[in-house]
Design a protein around this motif. Structure first.
Motif: not given
Length: 318
Positions: A72-76, A78-81, A242-247, A266-268
């Protein structure tokens, strides 16, 4: 409709959406009065679409997300920062057209709450985790979107008064409030469960109808959209990479479980065009390219996600 037909619709939804968009253009060319009708229908159809989408978001599962603290911390973060920071850089490299920049800012900065689930399942992600993350993403993005857009776009925002933005606010808040109320009342009854199941059929065909209305209402502006398409395609593909590389990088660096890493990727990758399209459609005259940018981005993203379904399980192996 049979369940197999529903499965086929979801499996081939990219083509269903393209067909809807093409039908909108065709109808506007064949029947000049269709554009006005389509423009009127966009708002109520969007409201129903959002209601059906929010109804599939199990708000009561929010507490479950907090049991997977690392994910959850990683997803939040990544998505919002991480994502907003990348979008800020990406917008600086895009053409200076403020309408395109605003469209890209709106759609890229918020994570998806609907087809994210579909592609997570197809891409062998963790569905219970995705279901618990979805309502958290929805709440956080609604809170942060008014703060992020001015920071990303700068002083090029169009002037908006309450009468202009009110339809967009209502078309978001009314379905959201209705779904929250139903979540803790109607959907807990056998009849309500049937209603929820019925609503689960709507997003794919209804989005196709919405796209038909958007393209039909804006058919006369399609040359304008075509001129912006190269920039939007480049931005969307760059963001997907970017999203794939970051994920993948975050999964390996933080040693997330493979299914958790796929869900994160996938959420990224998936962005929430459903939520921001009403806002774009409420903009004053002269900003039509903003909504067309969002629609164009959605089509490109769908193809990227369809490809990612086959690639992400190879990049993030169990």
């Amino acid at each position: 409709m049979s369940e197999s037909l529903k499965d086929r619709l979801e499996a081939h939804h990219v083509w269903v959406y393209l067909l809807g968009a093409a039908c909108g253009v065709g109808l506007s060319l064949l029947f000049p009065g269709f554009s006005a009708v389509a423009d009127f229908l966009v708002w109520p159809l969007l409201a129903v679409l959002l209601l059906a989408t929010f109804a599939q978001t199990p708000l009561e599962r929010i507490p479950e997300a907090f049991t997977h603290r690392k994910f959850l911390a990683t997803a939040l973060l990544a998505n919002f920062v991480l994502v907003p920071a990348f979008v800020w850089i990406l917008l600086r490299l895009m053409p200076a057209d403020p309408a395109i920049r605003l469209g890209l800012a709106l759609v890229l900065v918020v994570p998806c709450t609907d087809w994210f689930l579909t592609f997570t399942q197809l891409g062998k992600g963790n569905m219970p985790l995705a279901l618990s993350l979805t309502p958290v993403n929805l709440v956080v993005q609604l809170l942060l979107l008014p703060l992020y857009v001015p920071l990303l776009v700068g002083e090029d925002l169009p002037p908006l008064d309450l009468s202009v933005i009110l339809p967009a606010v209502l078309v978001l808040l009314i379905p959201l409030a209705a779904s929250v109320l139903a979540e803790f009342t109607l959907f807990k009854t056998p009849a309500g469960a049937s209603v929820r199941e019925g609503l689960s059929w709507l997003p794919v065909p209804l989005l196709a109808v919405v796209l038909a209305c958007v393209t039909g209402a804006n058919a006369s502006r399609l040359p304008l959209a075509a001129s912006a398409a190269p920039s939007v395609v480049v931005a969307t593909v760059t963001f997907a990479l970017f999203a794939v590389v970051a994920g993948v990088a975050l999964t390996k660096t933080l040693r997330l479980q493979a299914s958790h890493g796929r869900t994160l990727t996938f959420t990224l990758m998936s962005r929430n065009s459903f939520v921001v399209l009403p806002i774009a459609l409420a903009l004053p005259a002269g900003w039509e390219l903003t909504s067309l940018t969002i629609v164009t981005q959605s089509f490109v993203e769908l193809f990227a996600l369809a490809l990612a379904v086959h690639l992400i399980p190879r990049f993030i192996k169990a």
